[in-house]
Design a protein around this motif. Structure first.
Motif, PDB file in Angstrom:
ATOM      1  N   ASN A 245     -28.831  -8.981 -23.401  1.00  0.00           N
ATOM      2  CA  ASN A 245     -28.344  -9.402 -22.088  1.00  0.00           C
ATOM      3  C   ASN A 245     -27.803 -10.815 -22.206  1.00  0.00           C
ATOM      4  OD1 ASN A 245     -29.428  -6.947 -21.116  1.00  0.00           O
ATOM      5  ND2 ASN A 245     -31.417  -7.917 -20.779  1.00  0.00           N
ATOM      6  N   ALA A 246     -26.529 -10.932 -22.581  1.00  0.00           N
ATOM      7  CA  ALA A 246     -25.935 -12.232 -22.876  1.00  0.00           C
ATOM      8  C   ALA A 246     -25.829 -13.073 -21.613  1.00  0.00           C
ATOM      9  CB  ALA A 246     -24.565 -12.050 -23.510  1.00  0.00           C
ATOM     10  N   ASN A 247     -26.343 -14.282 -21.701  1.00  0.00           N
ATOM     11  CA  ASN A 247     -26.358 -15.208 -20.568  1.00  0.00           C
ATOM     12  C   ASN A 247     -25.600 -16.471 -20.963  1.00  0.00           C
ATOM     13  OD1 ASN A 247     -28.099 -17.214 -18.579  1.00  0.00           O
ATOM     14  ND2 ASN A 247     -27.917 -15.144 -17.747  1.00  0.00           N
ATOM     15  N   GLU A 248     -26.114 -17.629 -20.677  1.00  0.00           N
ATOM     16  CA  GLU A 248     -25.413 -18.888 -20.950  1.00  0.00           C
ATOM     17  C   GLU A 248     -24.948 -18.946 -22.406  1.00  0.00           C
ATOM     18  OE1 GLU A 248     -27.930 -21.658 -17.850  1.00  0.00           O
ATOM     19  OE2 GLU A 248     -28.878 -20.900 -19.665  1.00  0.00           O
ATOM     20  N   SER A 249     -23.676 -19.347 -22.607  1.00  0.00           N
ATOM     21  CA  SER A 249     -23.102 -19.259 -23.946  1.00  0.00           C
ATOM     22  C   SER A 249     -22.403 -20.548 -24.349  1.00  0.00           C
ATOM     23  CB  SER A 249     -22.131 -18.077 -24.037  1.00  0.00           C
ATOM     24  OG  SER A 249     -21.085 -18.198 -23.100  1.00  0.00           O
ATOM     25  N   THR A 250     -22.159 -20.690 -25.644  1.00  0.00           N
ATOM     26  CA  THR A 250     -21.562 -21.880 -26.242  1.00  0.00           C
ATOM     27  C   THR A 250     -20.674 -21.436 -27.397  1.00  0.00           C
ATOM     28  OG1 THR A 250     -22.083 -24.024 -27.286  1.00  0.00           O
ATOM     29  CG2 THR A 250     -23.586 -22.205 -27.724  1.00  0.00           C
ATOM     30  N   ALA A 251     -19.741 -22.302 -27.829  1.00  0.00           N
ATOM     31  CA  ALA A 251     -18.762 -21.882 -28.831  1.00  0.00           C
ATOM     32  C   ALA A 251     -18.373 -23.041 -29.737  1.00  0.00           C
ATOM     33  CB  ALA A 251     -17.513 -21.309 -28.158  1.00  0.00           C
ATOM     34  N   ALA A 252     -17.928 -22.701 -30.954  1.00  0.00           N
ATOM     35  CA  ALA A 252     -17.418 -23.680 -31.911  1.00  0.00           C
ATOM     36  C   ALA A 252     -16.333 -23.016 -32.747  1.00  0.00           C
ATOM     37  CB  ALA A 252     -18.541 -24.189 -32.816  1.00  0.00           C
ATOM     38  N   GLN A 253     -15.369 -23.824 -33.229  1.00  0.00           N
ATOM     39  CA  GLN A 253     -14.359 -23.288 -34.148  1.00  0.00           C
ATOM     40  C   GLN A 253     -14.798 -23.580 -35.576  1.00  0.00           C
ATOM     41  OE1 GLN A 253     -10.261 -24.759 -33.998  1.00  0.00           O
ATOM     42  NE2 GLN A 253      -9.530 -22.738 -34.616  1.00  0.00           N
ATOM     43  N   LEU A 254     -14.861 -22.539 -36.396  1.00  0.00           N
ATOM     44  CA  LEU A 254     -15.305 -22.659 -37.776  1.00  0.00           C
ATOM     45  C   LEU A 254     -14.178 -23.195 -38.663  1.00  0.00           C
ATOM     46  CD1 LEU A 254     -17.181 -19.245 -37.937  1.00  0.00           C
ATOM     47  CD2 LEU A 254     -18.174 -21.520 -37.548  1.00  0.00           C
ATOM     48  N   PRO A 255     -14.509 -23.679 -39.873  1.00  0.00           N
ATOM     49  CA  PRO A 255     -13.464 -24.215 -40.755  1.00  0.00           C
ATOM     50  C   PRO A 255     -12.354 -23.232 -41.068  1.00  0.00           C
ATOM     51  CG  PRO A 255     -15.621 -24.903 -41.530  1.00  0.00           C
ATOM     52  CD  PRO A 255     -15.862 -23.931 -40.406  1.00  0.00           C
ATOM     53  N   ASP A 256     -12.649 -21.922 -41.079  1.00  0.00           N
ATOM     54  CA  ASP A 256     -11.599 -20.941 -41.374  1.00  0.00           C
ATOM     55  C   ASP A 256     -10.778 -20.557 -40.154  1.00  0.00           C
ATOM     56  OD1 ASP A 256     -13.270 -19.289 -39.915  1.00  0.00           O
ATOM     57  OD2 ASP A 256     -13.865 -18.022 -41.600  1.00  0.00           O
ATOM     58  N   GLY A 257     -11.045 -21.211 -39.009  1.00  0.00           N
ATOM     59  CA  GLY A 257     -10.258 -20.980 -37.801  1.00  0.00           C
ATOM     60  C   GLY A 257     -10.866 -20.007 -36.827  1.00  0.00           C
ATOM     61  N   ARG A 258     -11.848 -19.211 -37.247  1.00  0.00           N
ATOM     62  CA  ARG A 258     -12.497 -18.285 -36.322  1.00  0.00           C
ATOM     63  C   ARG A 258     -13.309 -19.053 -35.278  1.00  0.00           C
ATOM     64  NH1 ARG A 258     -16.325 -14.694 -39.520  1.00  0.00           N
ATOM     65  NH2 ARG A 258     -16.592 -16.668 -40.664  1.00  0.00           N
ATOM     66  N   VAL A 259     -13.574 -18.386 -34.157  1.00  0.00           N
ATOM     67  CA  VAL A 259     -14.419 -18.958 -33.108  1.00  0.00           C
ATOM     68  C   VAL A 259     -15.784 -18.285 -33.180  1.00  0.00           C
ATOM     69  CG1 VAL A 259     -14.726 -19.327 -30.630  1.00  0.00           C
ATOM     70  CG2 VAL A 259     -12.438 -19.464 -31.642  1.00  0.00           C
ATOM     71  N   TYR A 260     -16.822 -19.117 -33.186  1.00  0.00           N
ATOM     72  CA  TYR A 260     -18.206 -18.633 -33.210  1.00  0.00           C
ATOM     73  C   TYR A 260     -18.795 -18.779 -31.817  1.00  0.00           C
ATOM     74  CZ  TYR A 260     -23.247 -18.665 -34.100  1.00  0.00           C
ATOM     75  OH  TYR A 260     -24.593 -18.421 -34.053  1.00  0.00           O
ATOM     76  N   PHE A 261     -19.343 -17.686 -31.280  1.00  0.00           N
ATOM     77  CA  PHE A 261     -20.002 -17.703 -29.974  1.00  0.00           C
ATOM     78  C   PHE A 261     -21.498 -17.480 -30.159  1.00  0.00           C
ATOM     79  CE2 PHE A 261     -15.675 -16.448 -28.778  1.00  0.00           C
ATOM     80  CZ  PHE A 261     -15.440 -17.284 -27.689  1.00  0.00           C
ATOM     81  N   ASN A 262     -22.292 -18.245 -29.420  1.00  0.00           N
ATOM     82  CA  ASN A 262     -23.749 -18.121 -29.446  1.00  0.00           C
ATOM     83  C   ASN A 262     -24.222 -18.086 -28.001  1.00  0.00           C
ATOM     84  OD1 ASN A 262     -26.651 -19.077 -29.537  1.00  0.00           O
ATOM     85  ND2 ASN A 262     -26.223 -19.068 -31.737  1.00  0.00           N
ATOM     86  N   ALA A 263     -25.118 -17.148 -27.659  1.00  0.00           N
ATOM     87  CA  ALA A 263     -25.513 -16.959 -26.262  1.00  0.00           C
ATOM     88  C   ALA A 263     -27.019 -16.769 -26.136  1.00  0.00           C
ATOM     89  CB  ALA A 263     -24.789 -15.749 -25.662  1.00  0.00           C
ATOM     90  N   ARG A 264     -27.534 -17.141 -25.004  1.00  0.00           N
ATOM     91  CA  ARG A 264     -28.911 -16.876 -24.611  1.00  0.00           C
ATOM     92  C   ARG A 264     -29.070 -15.388 -24.310  1.00  0.00           C
ATOM     93  NH1 ARG A 264     -31.357 -20.010 -19.301  1.00  0.00           N
ATOM     94  NH2 ARG A 264     -32.991 -18.534 -18.681  1.00  0.00           N
ATOM     95  N   ASP A 265     -30.135 -14.790 -24.832  1.00  0.00           N
ATOM     96  CA  ASP A 265     -30.445 -13.395 -24.524  1.00  0.00           C
ATOM     97  C   ASP A 265     -31.503 -13.371 -23.426  1.00  0.00           C
ATOM     98  OD1 ASP A 265     -30.807 -10.688 -24.475  1.00  0.00           O
ATOM     99  OD2 ASP A 265     -31.676 -10.524 -26.468  1.00  0.00           O
ATOM    100  N   GLN A 266     -31.120 -12.873 -22.257  1.00  0.00           N
ATOM    101  CA  GLN A 266     -32.011 -12.875 -21.096  1.00  0.00           C
ATOM    102  C   GLN A 266     -32.816 -11.587 -21.029  1.00  0.00           C
ATOM    103  OE1 GLN A 266     -32.263 -15.648 -19.349  1.00  0.00           O
ATOM    104  NE2 GLN A 266     -33.815 -14.893 -17.926  1.00  0.00           N
ATOM    105  N   GLN A 267     -33.936 -11.559 -21.752  1.00  0.00           N
ATOM    106  CA  GLN A 267     -34.892 -10.453 -21.685  1.00  0.00           C
ATOM    107  C   GLN A 267     -34.317  -9.124 -22.160  1.00  0.00           C
ATOM    108  OE1 GLN A 267     -36.569 -10.442 -17.722  1.00  0.00           O
ATOM    109  NE2 GLN A 267     -36.833 -12.653 -17.722  1.00  0.00           N
TER     110      GLN A 267
END
Length: 390
Positions: A245-267
């Protein structure tokens, strides 16, 4: 590897367009927000960016009615021109005027140097639960706004609504970030602004659910290719099966240009409290769906932040509390395989702690910073700024 070593190996953090020389700061930490001071009962939801002039902006929600998420809430900011050691006066960026304004997601447009701030609002007398159950008319529910600053964060334009562009019919709850948004600096989508966000969906007809169930949370991204003037939706996590259950999320661009997403799992029913995924097209879609990140199992159910240091061998950082069952012991993890695995590098304190945001503090990669909620008895007593130097 200790945190000072991982920062040393990075060639540089995200480099500003131009930046004046500042003397080396002489502090380790500072406290820009103390609950009960400045006219607010509590300060929550930190977000921070470094401007092209090297100024650190510390955003927060100023909550007049208490620590809760409902009520008269303003988005506020303080500026630091000495690397986070001292802070200028508090400025109201978006006034609630009795309603709730919050979820600051700031980003610096790399093409113009302007600060772009995306936030959300709702009527001050309604709750997230009521909105998720569909008990609130759209005009009093969650709305989405954008603002700009062209003077290094000293002032911002009035909030301009973009809800119709980024919130489809059928979505109920909506939250940007919170924490800094992302400006892509390389690849075919260089210059794109990516705001990680989350929403809740209405249950299908006849399901018997109210919509308040965590299974109806999902993550998504807002995209702008013109410096924040126009916006559209990127990827949408719309699998409401209750496993994650993806909730609040954050992102970064990796050295190879891809975007990495990380999210809180709500239960979610799958193990762990953090989810992640990669995008190969600048946030338009995900290579594979958000899935549990087992190497971050120490983090509890809470918002977190990611920051990619610059350079081909530079690590990806993640910040969050580090006690699985409690919001305490703020820590920083690193990944040297583009977010496949993480290793905890340092615990900042054993005190209570909750939300956080990571920021680059200089152009040559010597220092990162973290703005985070913390306190001795409760995690919302202060918002502290900590420098993480060589």
């Amino acid at each position: 590897m200790p945190l000072h070593a991982l920062v040393l190996t990075a060639a540089a953090l995200l480099t500003p367009l131009t930046a004046p020389h500042h003397p080396e700061p002489k502090c380790t930490s500072s406290v820009p927000y103390v609950s009960g001071q400045g006219g607010y009962t509590a300060y929550r939801i930190p977000a921070t960016v470094r401007t092209i002039r090297g100024t650190i902006l510390a955003f927060a929600e100023g909550r007049r009615d208490g620590v809760g998420d409902t009520g008269d809430i303003d988005v506020v900011v303080r500026r630091s021109t000495d690397g986070g050691c001292t802070w200028g006066p508090l400025t109201v960026v978006a006034a609630g005027n009795g309603d709730t304004r919050g979820n600051p997601a700031p980003v610096v447009d790399p093409r113009t140097g302007r600060i772009v701030l995306v936030t959300c609002s709702n009527a001050g007398d309604v709750t997230e639960a009521q909105i998720m159950r569909g008990e609130v008319p759209p005009e009093r529910g969650r709305r989405v706004f954008v603002q700009h600053s062209g003077d290094d964060g000293r002032s911002f334009t009035p909030p301009r609504e973009i809800t119709d562009r980024v919130k489809p019919d059928g979505w109920r709850w909506y939250a940007t970030g919170p924490g800094h948004a992302l400006a892509l600096t390389r690849g075919p989508h260089a210059g794109r602004l990516v705001v990680p966000a989350n929403h809740s969906a209405a249950p299908p007809p006849g399901s018997g659910d109210t919509g308040r169930e965590p299974r109806y949370y999902g993550a998504h991204a807002l995209l702008s290719d013109d410096g924040g003037h126009t916006w559209r939706l990127g990827y949408i996590d719309a699998v409401y099966d209750g496993r994650v259950n993806a909730n609040e999320s954050t992102a970064a661009q990796l050295p190879d240009g891809r975007v990495y997403f990380n999210a809180r799992d709500q239960q979610g029913t799958d193990p762990g409290h953090r989810l992640d995924a990669h995008s190969a097209d600048g946030g338009e879609s995900l290579v594979s769906p958000l899935a549990p990140q087992p190497s971050l199992d120490e983090a509890p159910v809470v918002q977190g932040s990611v920051l990619q240091l610059r350079g081909l061998r530079a690590p990806l950082l993640f910040s969050a509390p580090s006690v699985p069952t409690s919001r305490e012991a703020m820590a920083v993890w690193s990944s040297r395989d583009e977010g496949v695995t993480f290793h905890k590098e340092v615990t900042l304190s054993g005190q209570r702690a909750a939300y956080s945001d990571l920021v680059p503090l200089d152009a040559d990669g010597r220092t990162a910073g973290i703005l985070y909620e913390t306190g001795a008895a409760e995690p919302y007593e202060t918002i502290e700024f900590r420098r993480l130097p060589l």
